[in-house]
Design a protein around this motif. Sequence first.
Motif, PDB file in Angstrom:
ATOM      1  N   PRO A 168      87.204  51.123  24.868  1.00 42.49           N
ATOM      2  CA  PRO A 168      87.483  52.066  23.778  1.00 42.49           C
ATOM      3  C   PRO A 168      86.232  52.368  22.946  1.00 42.49           C
ATOM      4  O   PRO A 168      85.978  53.518  22.590  1.00 42.49           O
ATOM      5  N   ALA A 169      85.451  51.322  22.666  1.00 42.66           N
ATOM      6  CA  ALA A 169      84.265  51.518  21.831  1.00 42.66           C
ATOM      7  C   ALA A 169      83.222  52.365  22.554  1.00 42.66           C
ATOM      8  O   ALA A 169      82.538  53.191  21.941  1.00 42.66           O
ATOM      9  N   ALA A 170      83.108  52.170  23.873  1.00 43.03           N
ATOM     10  CA  ALA A 170      82.142  52.964  24.633  1.00 43.03           C
ATOM     11  C   ALA A 170      82.535  54.442  24.632  1.00 43.03           C
ATOM     12  O   ALA A 170      81.695  55.329  24.419  1.00 43.03           O
ATOM     13  N   ILE A 171      83.839  54.702  24.842  1.00 36.67           N
ATOM     14  CA  ILE A 171      84.316  56.083  24.778  1.00 36.67           C
ATOM     15  C   ILE A 171      84.052  56.662  23.395  1.00 36.67           C
ATOM     16  O   ILE A 171      83.580  57.798  23.245  1.00 36.67           O
ATOM     17  N   ALA A 172      84.350  55.851  22.365  1.00 40.17           N
ATOM     18  CA  ALA A 172      84.152  56.310  20.994  1.00 40.17           C
ATOM     19  C   ALA A 172      82.697  56.697  20.755  1.00 40.17           C
ATOM     20  O   ALA A 172      82.406  57.729  20.133  1.00 40.17           O
TER      21      ALA A 172
ATOM     22  N   LEU B  46      96.213  50.101  19.138  1.00 43.12           N
ATOM     23  CA  LEU B  46      95.664  51.460  19.207  1.00 43.12           C
ATOM     24  C   LEU B  46      96.404  52.395  18.254  1.00 43.12           C
ATOM     25  O   LEU B  46      95.792  53.215  17.568  1.00 43.12           O
ATOM     26  N   ALA B  47      97.733  52.247  18.214  1.00 38.91           N
ATOM     27  CA  ALA B  47      98.519  53.073  17.306  1.00 38.91           C
ATOM     28  C   ALA B  47      98.099  52.821  15.860  1.00 38.91           C
ATOM     29  O   ALA B  47      98.032  53.740  15.048  1.00 38.91           O
ATOM     30  N   CYS B  48      97.782  51.554  15.547  1.00 41.99           N
ATOM     31  CA  CYS B  48      97.332  51.222  14.196  1.00 41.99           C
ATOM     32  C   CYS B  48      95.989  51.878  13.900  1.00 41.99           C
ATOM     33  O   CYS B  48      95.746  52.367  12.789  1.00 41.99           O
TER      34      CYS B  48
END
Lengths: 321, 298
Positions: free
Chosen positions: B14-18, A136-138
């Motif tokens: 993460p992709a869904a939030i994005a 995530l940091a990347c």
Amino acid sequence: MLRFAVHRGLQALIVLAAMSFVVYALIGLMPGDPIDILLSGNPEMTSADAERLRALYGLDQPLVVRYLAWAGNALAGDFGFSRVHAVPVEQILLPRLVNTLLLIGAAVVLALAIAVPLGVLAAARAGSRLDTAINLACFAGVSIPPFWLALLLIMLFAVALGWLPAGGTGALEATGLWDQARHLVLPVATLTLASVATYTRHVRAAMRQELAQDYMRTAAAKGTARPRALWRHAWPNATAPLITLVALDFGALFSGALVTETMFGYLGMGRLIYDSVLGNDFNLALIGLLLATVMTLLANLAADIAYAAADPRVTYRTGPG
Amino acid sequence: MTTGGPRRRHLGLPAAIAAAVLAGLAVAAAAAPLVAALLGHDPAGVDLLNRAAPPSPAHPLGTDELGRDLLVRLLYGGRVSLTVAVAAAAGAALIGTVIGLAAGYFAGRTDAALMRVTDAVIALPLLPLLIVLSAVDPAKVWGGLEGDPGGGLGRIILIVALVGWTTVARLVRAATLSVRQRDYVRAARALGTGHLAIMVRHILPNVASPVIVATTLAVGQVILLESVLSFLGVGIQPPAASWGNMLTNAQELIWTAPRLAVMPGALIFVTVIACNLLGDGLLNAYDPRLGGNARRPA
């Protein structure tokens, strides 16, 4: 091996020749020409004078003729004069090149010093929370606009904390080596942070590939300690692809240096190219751009050859593979 | 359908939030005129008596260095930045798809030549070249085509699309290589179908997934490029707002109004990271082996 190196070198030369023509043509498409600039600076000049000057300097010739004349001069070591600085182009360019190489060199060393442990750790614990966090940091690192990163660093360290100067090379107001070093901190930090995420991904990818190999399982079966297996068995093998990836990133690194130099008023080559394009300094912009291209091509060439030299499995045969 | 048969996978959190964030940003940008009308501010409405004012009921996010409402300008800037991003990414996807299809389908020498060109474009120091391209006088190219109403919108889309196609080309080439010897392609060839028809009708539908993935990643890449160019003063020209050019003067204001330097940059950052996370999620769903660190944006 030698044949391979020569072949790649020739290819790079061809790319360079093509690039020099493209850049020459593009610079010619910028608004105005040197005579227009003379005209605007001297109301006494008539349009007949302008035509005479254009003929005198060959500006009325077709593009290809002008390019060949310029290329001939450049090959003979005559790069022309800078319009703004009124000295031969190389005199202004070389000190700037040194500054840029200093900035880039320091940033690459620091970025690798951070990226290698992070990337190895992420690869060694693939799928763990730590790996996810580093990943995530990347994502954040490759998504942050470099100029905004520079702004944030200036706000934190120069405005809020007042620890470091907000810009300049320290060349004019320098009170010694210490002051110059202080001026380098924020530009180097910006470029380092801008590169670290990409490098970490490269390290992780290269290490993942090695960790999946049979010899790693053998090492584990023999009872080799994990740190030793990682650093003495996997890491040396991961360096070859890593060197290639880092070298191939040189173009992006130079683009980052341009932004960083502009933000901090650092007297480097990227900023020089930017200033000379905006200031219609045709000769300087042309040579600056080509020098940046040459450096990129050399980095790519070095990557190709280093890879072939480091990995005996790479065949030197050329052509589609 | 993907190249290895149907393989439905979840997009991931993460992709869904994005995706949700991107949708929100798009809606907000689309609603820019509405917000401007509600607040009664014009995005270019200079108010010199009210410069760099702190947030107030009349100006929810305060005003910028010329007294223009920051919220309204951020929304209008978002319209420009997102329009450039989508248009340039679509252009880049088109160029990349054509090159990737041709390289993958014809293979051999064509492939080697096209991929060498792609590698060269990736390796070049792009930013200095883009600055020169932005400085090119359109009058010298198209002969007196003057006046671009969008503050350089068309030009920046064109320039960025011209360099942003490499990721698409690589992904499409890889996908094309893996389907070019499939039975249905060979059958089409045996029936005497032309190369172009095979590529468009039989291969393209099967490489649609990588095209979508790469276009998503390209949107993020393009927003970064546009913001840098606009920031440097060679992209979108004021008074038109873009997230990049709103930061051009921010450096002088960080002592007095740091707010102005933080917000446009934060929006660029959020948009780009959302595109990258969404692209990564799509890539994982399409082909798990490529996920994680297979490619990098910018």
